[in-house]
Design an enzyme around this catalytic site. Structure first.
Site, short mmCIF file in Angstrom:
data_model
loop_
_atom_site.label_atom_id
_atom_site.label_comp_id
_atom_site.label_asym_id
_atom_site.label_seq_id
_atom_site.Cartn_x
_atom_site.Cartn_y
_atom_site.Cartn_z
N LYS A 57 0.85 -1.21 0.00
CA LYS A 57 0.00 0.00 0.00
C LYS A 57 0.88 1.26 0.00
O LYS A 57 1.92 1.25 -0.65
CB LYS A 57 -0.98 -0.04 1.18
CG LYS A 57 -1.75 -1.37 1.21
CD LYS A 57 -2.92 -1.38 2.13
CE LYS A 57 -3.58 -2.75 2.10
NZ LYS A 57 -4.80 -2.83 2.85
N GLU B 272 -11.42 -10.32 -1.02
CA GLU B 272 -11.09 -9.56 0.18
C GLU B 272 -12.34 -8.95 0.78
O GLU B 272 -12.77 -7.86 0.35
CB GLU B 272 -10.11 -8.44 -0.17
CG GLU B 272 -8.80 -8.93 -0.74
CD GLU B 272 -7.67 -7.93 -0.50
OE1 GLU B 272 -6.70 -8.31 0.14
OE2 GLU B 272 -7.81 -6.78 -0.92
P1 PGA Z 1 -4.66 -6.50 5.46
O1 PGA Z 1 -4.82 -5.97 3.95
O2 PGA Z 1 -3.87 -7.79 5.38
O3 PGA Z 1 -3.92 -5.41 6.17
O4 PGA Z 1 -6.02 -6.72 5.99
C1 PGA Z 1 -5.07 -6.86 2.90
C2 PGA Z 1 -5.17 -6.11 1.61
O5 PGA Z 1 -5.68 -4.98 1.61
O6 PGA Z 1 -4.76 -6.61 0.55
#
Ligand code: PGA
Length: 248
Positions: free
Chosen positions: A11, A166
């Protein structure tokens, strides 16, 4: 045979130094594996990560791209630019892109086609809100995201698609879908692909789970029949946690 894949979605995190360090820790501590490992840094560090992972088994993904190949789109990055860097993948349709930047299925359908036209593979994300799950609308919501964002593709193009399921209520929240919830949705996704493109394509498509995966909960998720790996956000920022997940 479909691949087992683990993706690190960094991210908007990491400094240049942290990115380099993460790459080298992952490269030196990853045991020989049969999974594909993909790192998705911010645009700015793509070049450095491509260099650092050259001649290794690690592949590199961008977190987004524009739907046009070039033009007057200030601040944007096209799929052809990403392909020119030597990337293998681009993530499209992440819930943060859908929610914060208003990316809807029809825009994503264009982005998917654009990325594939430049030789990139696409990790296409889908997921439902907590309200949609609680009201029983989650299955329809995922079907709609697949139908409108992906199912315009011709059959052969599906060979270059990976799906990321997700649930939005699990992304970055510390709440993970149960293995039963994940398996049920992954089976639904595979079934939807099978109905549209046939069983061969469906069986060969990797479907990854994402949403608060940690070293302690991935094992149970990864052993589910239709869970072919994970899309890892928070835990991918820590080399030890990420390697533990890759080796799970
Ligand atoms: P997270 O994010 O593992 O922090 O929940 C997953 C993603 O957004 O791909």
């Amino acid at each position: 045979m479909r691949k087992q894949i683990v993706v690190a979605n960094w991210k908007m995190n990491n400094s240049p130094e942290q990115s380099k360090q993460l790459c080298s820790s992952i490269l030196s501590n990853m045991s020989p594996i049969d999974k594909e490992v993909i790192l998705a840094p911010s645009y700015l560090y793509l070049n450095a990560v491509v260099d650092a992972t050259q001649n290794s088994v690690i592949k590199v993904a961008a977190q987004n791209c524009h739907q046009e190949i070039s033009g007057a789109y200030t601040g944007e990055v096209s799929a052809s630019m990403l392909a020119a860097l030597g990337l293998d993948y681009v993530i499209l349709g992440h819930s943060e892109r859908r929610y914060y930047y208003g990316e809807d299925n029809s825009l994503l359908a264009k982005k998917v086609s654009s990325a594939l036209s430049q030789g990139l593979k696409v990790i296409y994300c889908c997921g439902e809100t907590l309200d949609q799950r609680n009201s029983g609308a989650h299955i329809d919501r995922i079907t709609k995201q697949l139908t409108e964002g992906l199912f315009h593709l011709p059959t052969d193009a599906m060979r270059n698609i990976v799906i990321g399921y997700e649930p939005i209520w699990a992304v970055g929240t510390g709440i993970t879908a149960t293995s039963t919830q994940a398996q049920e949705m992954h089976a639904h996704i595979r079934n939807a692909i099978s109905n549209k493109y046939g069983a061969d394509i469906a069986n060969d498509t990797s479907i990854l789970y994402g949403g608060s995966c940690t070293p302690s909960n991935v094992k149970e998720l990864f052993v589910q029949n239709d869970v072919d790996g994970g899309l890892i956000g928070g835990a991918s920022l820590d080399a030890d946690d990420f390697i533990a997940i890759v080796n799970a």
